[in-house]
Each structure stands twice: as C-alpha cells, then as structure tokens.
Design a protein around this motif. Sequence first.
Motif, PDB file in Angstrom:
ATOM      1  N   LEU A  81      -9.607  71.878 -55.151  1.00 40.71           N
ATOM      2  CA  LEU A  81      -8.753  71.214 -54.154  1.00 40.71           C
ATOM      3  C   LEU A  81      -9.592  70.409 -53.166  1.00 40.71           C
ATOM      4  O   LEU A  81      -9.315  69.240 -52.896  1.00 40.71           O
ATOM      5  CB  LEU A  81      -7.952  72.255 -53.375  1.00 40.71           C
ATOM      6  CG  LEU A  81      -6.513  72.524 -53.784  1.00 40.71           C
ATOM      7  CD1 LEU A  81      -5.878  73.497 -52.803  1.00 40.71           C
ATOM      8  CD2 LEU A  81      -5.725  71.226 -53.801  1.00 40.71           C
ATOM      9  N   VAL A  82     -10.617  71.070 -52.627  1.00 34.18           N
ATOM     10  CA  VAL A  82     -11.472  70.408 -51.643  1.00 34.18           C
ATOM     11  C   VAL A  82     -12.119  69.165 -52.243  1.00 34.18           C
ATOM     12  O   VAL A  82     -12.108  68.087 -51.643  1.00 34.18           O
ATOM     13  CB  VAL A  82     -12.561  71.371 -51.135  1.00 34.18           C
ATOM     14  CG1 VAL A  82     -13.573  70.632 -50.268  1.00 34.18           C
ATOM     15  CG2 VAL A  82     -11.941  72.518 -50.354  1.00 34.18           C
ATOM     16  N   GLY A  85      -9.668  66.300 -52.812  1.00 32.34           N
ATOM     17  CA  GLY A  85      -9.397  65.608 -51.554  1.00 32.34           C
ATOM     18  C   GLY A  85     -10.550  64.698 -51.180  1.00 32.34           C
ATOM     19  O   GLY A  85     -10.355  63.527 -50.847  1.00 32.34           O
ATOM     20  N   LEU A  86     -11.766  65.237 -51.289  1.00 30.18           N
ATOM     21  CA  LEU A  86     -12.951  64.437 -50.999  1.00 30.18           C
ATOM     22  C   LEU A  86     -12.984  63.178 -51.849  1.00 30.18           C
ATOM     23  O   LEU A  86     -13.203  62.070 -51.358  1.00 30.18           O
ATOM     24  CB  LEU A  86     -14.204  65.270 -51.268  1.00 30.18           C
ATOM     25  CG  LEU A  86     -15.487  64.476 -51.510  1.00 30.18           C
ATOM     26  CD1 LEU A  86     -15.904  63.728 -50.253  1.00 30.18           C
ATOM     27  CD2 LEU A  86     -16.604  65.372 -51.988  1.00 30.18           C
ATOM     28  N   ARG A  88     -10.639  61.501 -53.299  1.00 31.29           N
ATOM     29  CA  ARG A  88      -9.639  60.499 -52.927  1.00 31.29           C
ATOM     30  C   ARG A  88      -9.986  59.814 -51.617  1.00 31.29           C
ATOM     31  O   ARG A  88      -9.719  58.639 -51.433  1.00 31.29           O
ATOM     32  CB  ARG A  88      -8.274  61.165 -52.816  1.00 31.29           C
ATOM     33  CG  ARG A  88      -7.769  61.627 -54.167  1.00 31.29           C
ATOM     34  CD  ARG A  88      -6.355  62.151 -54.095  1.00 31.29           C
ATOM     35  NE  ARG A  88      -6.060  62.983 -55.258  1.00 31.29           N
ATOM     36  CZ  ARG A  88      -4.915  63.617 -55.437  1.00 31.29           C
ATOM     37  NH1 ARG A  88      -3.961  63.518 -54.543  1.00 31.29           N
ATOM     38  NH2 ARG A  88      -4.721  64.351 -56.525  1.00 31.29           N
ATOM     39  N   ILE A  89     -10.585  60.577 -50.690  1.00 27.15           N
ATOM     40  CA  ILE A  89     -10.964  59.970 -49.414  1.00 27.15           C
ATOM     41  C   ILE A  89     -12.089  58.973 -49.622  1.00 27.15           C
ATOM     42  O   ILE A  89     -12.053  57.848 -49.143  1.00 27.15           O
ATOM     43  CB  ILE A  89     -11.407  61.041 -48.391  1.00 27.15           C
ATOM     44  CG1 ILE A  89     -10.248  61.981 -48.063  1.00 27.15           C
ATOM     45  CG2 ILE A  89     -11.909  60.380 -47.117  1.00 27.15           C
ATOM     46  CD1 ILE A  89     -10.616  63.124 -47.138  1.00 27.15           C
ATOM     47  N   ILE A  90     -13.085  59.414 -50.382  1.00 25.92           N
ATOM     48  CA  ILE A  90     -14.276  58.582 -50.528  1.00 25.92           C
ATOM     49  C   ILE A  90     -13.979  57.310 -51.318  1.00 25.92           C
ATOM     50  O   ILE A  90     -14.581  56.272 -51.085  1.00 25.92           O
ATOM     51  CB  ILE A  90     -15.430  59.387 -51.175  1.00 25.92           C
ATOM     52  CG1 ILE A  90     -16.762  58.844 -50.705  1.00 25.92           C
ATOM     53  CG2 ILE A  90     -15.353  59.376 -52.676  1.00 25.92           C
ATOM     54  CD1 ILE A  90     -17.927  59.637 -51.189  1.00 25.92           C
ATOM     55  N   GLN A  92     -11.690  55.396 -50.976  1.00 26.82           N
ATOM     56  CA  GLN A  92     -11.153  54.358 -50.099  1.00 26.82           C
ATOM     57  C   GLN A  92     -12.206  53.757 -49.181  1.00 26.82           C
ATOM     58  O   GLN A  92     -11.987  52.700 -48.580  1.00 26.82           O
ATOM     59  CB  GLN A  92     -10.018  54.946 -49.252  1.00 26.82           C
ATOM     60  CG  GLN A  92      -8.862  55.463 -50.100  1.00 26.82           C
ATOM     61  CD  GLN A  92      -7.890  56.293 -49.276  1.00 26.82           C
ATOM     62  OE1 GLN A  92      -7.996  56.359 -48.055  1.00 26.82           O
ATOM     63  NE2 GLN A  92      -6.944  56.947 -49.939  1.00 26.82           N
ATOM     64  N   ALA A  93     -13.347  54.404 -49.045  1.00 29.37           N
ATOM     65  CA  ALA A  93     -14.371  53.931 -48.111  1.00 29.37           C
ATOM     66  C   ALA A  93     -14.995  52.631 -48.597  1.00 29.37           C
ATOM     67  O   ALA A  93     -15.205  52.436 -49.794  1.00 29.37           O
ATOM     68  CB  ALA A  93     -15.440  55.002 -47.930  1.00 29.37           C
TER      69      ALA A  93
ATOM     70  N   LEU B   4     -15.682  60.726 -42.507  1.00 30.71           N
ATOM     71  CA  LEU B   4     -15.713  61.780 -43.515  1.00 30.71           C
ATOM     72  C   LEU B   4     -16.856  62.756 -43.265  1.00 30.71           C
ATOM     73  O   LEU B   4     -16.670  63.977 -43.331  1.00 30.71           O
ATOM     74  CB  LEU B   4     -15.840  61.139 -44.904  1.00 30.71           C
ATOM     75  CG  LEU B   4     -15.673  62.033 -46.119  1.00 30.71           C
ATOM     76  CD1 LEU B   4     -14.407  62.854 -46.037  1.00 30.71           C
ATOM     77  CD2 LEU B   4     -15.681  61.197 -47.377  1.00 30.71           C
ATOM     78  N   PHE B   8     -16.726  66.857 -42.418  1.00 31.29           N
ATOM     79  CA  PHE B   8     -17.438  67.915 -43.134  1.00 31.29           C
ATOM     80  C   PHE B   8     -18.468  68.604 -42.245  1.00 31.29           C
ATOM     81  O   PHE B   8     -18.711  69.799 -42.387  1.00 31.29           O
ATOM     82  CB  PHE B   8     -18.096  67.362 -44.399  1.00 31.29           C
ATOM     83  CG  PHE B   8     -17.112  67.102 -45.493  1.00 31.29           C
ATOM     84  CD1 PHE B   8     -16.265  68.109 -45.941  1.00 31.29           C
ATOM     85  CD2 PHE B   8     -17.007  65.858 -46.081  1.00 31.29           C
ATOM     86  CE1 PHE B   8     -15.342  67.873 -46.947  1.00 31.29           C
ATOM     87  CE2 PHE B   8     -16.083  65.611 -47.090  1.00 31.29           C
ATOM     88  CZ  PHE B   8     -15.255  66.625 -47.525  1.00 31.29           C
ATOM     89  N   GLU B  78      -4.890  63.189 -48.197  1.00 29.39           N
ATOM     90  CA  GLU B  78      -6.207  63.548 -48.723  1.00 29.39           C
ATOM     91  C   GLU B  78      -6.863  64.618 -47.835  1.00 29.39           C
ATOM     92  O   GLU B  78      -7.401  65.607 -48.333  1.00 29.39           O
ATOM     93  CB  GLU B  78      -7.115  62.312 -48.789  1.00 29.39           C
ATOM     94  CG  GLU B  78      -6.707  61.288 -49.830  1.00 29.39           C
ATOM     95  CD  GLU B  78      -5.568  60.398 -49.356  1.00 29.39           C
ATOM     96  OE1 GLU B  78      -5.340  60.345 -48.129  1.00 29.39           O
ATOM     97  OE2 GLU B  78      -4.891  59.782 -50.195  1.00 29.39           O
ATOM     98  N   LEU B  81      -5.320  67.914 -48.394  1.00 28.41           N
ATOM     99  CA  LEU B  81      -5.859  68.576 -49.583  1.00 28.41           C
ATOM    100  C   LEU B  81      -7.122  69.360 -49.241  1.00 28.41           C
ATOM    101  O   LEU B  81      -7.260  70.532 -49.597  1.00 28.41           O
ATOM    102  CB  LEU B  81      -6.202  67.533 -50.649  1.00 28.41           C
ATOM    103  CG  LEU B  81      -5.195  67.275 -51.769  1.00 28.41           C
ATOM    104  CD1 LEU B  81      -5.784  66.288 -52.770  1.00 28.41           C
ATOM    105  CD2 LEU B  81      -4.856  68.581 -52.473  1.00 28.41           C
ATOM    106  N   VAL B  82      -8.034  68.689 -48.563  1.00 30.57           N
ATOM    107  CA  VAL B  82      -9.297  69.327 -48.204  1.00 30.57           C
ATOM    108  C   VAL B  82      -9.050  70.570 -47.353  1.00 30.57           C
ATOM    109  O   VAL B  82      -9.600  71.646 -47.613  1.00 30.57           O
ATOM    110  CB  VAL B  82     -10.212  68.341 -47.445  1.00 30.57           C
ATOM    111  CG1 VAL B  82     -11.433  69.059 -46.897  1.00 30.57           C
ATOM    112  CG2 VAL B  82     -10.638  67.203 -48.358  1.00 30.57           C
ATOM    113  N   GLY B  85      -7.508  73.458 -49.294  1.00 32.37           N
ATOM    114  CA  GLY B  85      -8.540  74.134 -50.073  1.00 32.37           C
ATOM    115  C   GLY B  85      -9.382  75.032 -49.195  1.00 32.37           C
ATOM    116  O   GLY B  85      -9.621  76.191 -49.521  1.00 32.37           O
TER     117      GLY B  85
END
Lengths: 139, 139
Positions: A81-82, A85-86, A88-90, A92-93, B4, B8, B78, B81-82, B85
């Motif tokens: 899961l983590v 999520g990561l 999908r976020i990354i 977009q960067a 991001l 983290f 997103e 999700l993180v 998790g």
Amino acid sequence: MKDLTTLFTALADPSRLRILNLLFAAGELCVCDIERVLGFTQTKVSRHMRYLRRTRIVRADKRGRWVIYSLRNPETPERALVLAGLRRIIEQAAVARKDRSALDQDIRAGCCVGASLCSNTGGAKPAERKTHRTTTRKG
Amino acid sequence: MKDLTTLFTALADPSRLRILNLLFAAGELCVCDIERVLGFTQTKVSRHMRYLRRTRIVRADKRGRWVIYSLRNPETPERALVLAGLRRIIEQAAVARKDRSALDQDIRAGCCVGASLCSNTGGAKPAERKTHRTTTRKG
DNA sequence: TTGATACATTCGTATATGCGAATGTATTTA
DNA sequence: TAAATACATTCGCATATACGAATGTATCAA
C-alpha cells in the motif's frame, strides 16, 4: 517499529526517490545506467542502492561484471500500500517525468540493461552487452 | 518532490510514529495527553507536533489554554494510500500496542481531551476540563 | 495583579546522514 | 599477465536532525 522507520528513512531522500522512479519505469537497471541517466557519481549510486537493498525494496543480481537492480515484491500488503501510494505520487513530480524521458532516450541509445527493454531498435541485445559504451564518470 | 521527502522524513522518526499511533486511536489529543502517555517531555512533543503540522498530517486547534491536535484528511488519494498503509503497519508494532493501552488507561483516569471520548465514565466532561490534573513534568 | 498551567521557541550539543575523493575487489578483454 | 570496466567500501567533512535546558507567550484562577 525500527523496520518501519528504516523504510521511511529510505524513502526520505530525493536521490533514492529518483532512483526508485527509474526502477518503477524500467523494472531493472544496472548501476551505470542510473549513473548516466541521473548524472550521479558511481559512489553515490552505490551507496543509495545499498540503503534500498537493506530496506528490501530492491534486489541485486550479479550478472557477469554488472549488478542488476530490480524491485522486490513487497513483503506485506501493508508495505505494498505504502509503495503504491509512493509510486503514484512520484509519477506526478516534474523531476521524475524528466528523469523518465532521459531514461527513455538512454534506452534507445543502447544502455546496459534497458536495451533489452527497448522495443523499437535493432540495436544491442543482452548478449552483446560486452561491447558496452563508456560511461562518463565525474571523478 | 520536496513535498514528498518532507512527508517521509516526518514519518521516519519513532517518536512521531508513536504520536501518530495515538492520534489514529483517539482521533484528537492535546499536548499534555501525549506527554503523559508516551513519557515525553513537553518540548519534545511540541517540536514533533510542529513537524507533523508542517507536513499537514495533523491540525492544531486552540481551545482555551489547550491546543488540540487531530488528524487531517489527506490532501490526495495517493497520500491517503501511504497513510493507510502506515496505519496498518504501525497497528501491529509491539510498542504501538502498549502505547494504545496506556492511552486507554489514561482516558479512563480522566485525561484532558481523551475524557470526552471515554464511554464508561461519569467523570470529566469537556466543560470541566479546567479542573485538570497536574502533569508530571520531567524538567 | 500575581501565580500557575499549557504550549511554543531558542540555544548549544550530540548524533545521523549525505557527499566526493580515494581505494579495494571481482570480472572481462587484450 | 596487464589493463580496463563495474561496482563496493572507507574516510573525512559538511549539513541536518533530535535532544534537554532554558526562556517566552498566552490563558485562566485566586
């Protein structure tokens, strides 16, 4: 708990996130591929890969004189899961987008590992990797 | 990308994870609740709360002389999700379990914010919070 | 108005982390 | 065997981060 902070520490560095972004896109890459695409020194890549290896996010396979890094399957659904999520976020960067097109160009130019993933080229196949173009080291 | 790594980094510290664990369980807590349950100094809690606030994981509401911290809704699916998790992973950690039972005992003993969440007591209600038991400071 | 409570911030210090430079090791080529 | 390539590790330094101690700022009670 210790395991969890180790995981997040691994993800709390822009260099490691950019490396993971490439692995999300390519599946597997050797150290020198990452060096070239991201413009990192070999020391820097190696150090970060050790960190990612220690966290069990990536696997290292030695093939001849190359070490091929690839993503491991997450050990638990929670970690999956983590990481999902990561990812999908990354994606977009802005930097991550740029890095992926640089990777794409590198693959078309015939890089080490990525070459085997490149569809529109009659170029270097895995077996020919011994004639490997010189990396542009910094140091 | 910066955003991001900030996220983290916020999650890469055991103290902050233990605080988040309490907030997952209680919904909202004031600083002195967290101090007591986790045995942290006030300075330590305050510093970590600032970090979590900056990352927009928690919200701070001032009520009288207390500042009530609560979880914010994640800004994107997103990030949700993180955090989902993370929550599932941390729930399984031994320390986190212990902290949650300590929180439970503290709530039953009539803590600041948790008191309003405690079902089996005729004790302190939100309006009575002014008669607040003394915290055991370290410094 | 004085003192107590709840929380935030600053300061100096200890430790952690990232970095390049240098060096070491294994593998392949000439 | 010698040189080159691919990668790992060590070392010293710079910066980031966590911490307690001390101090500052609201808020409320007496």
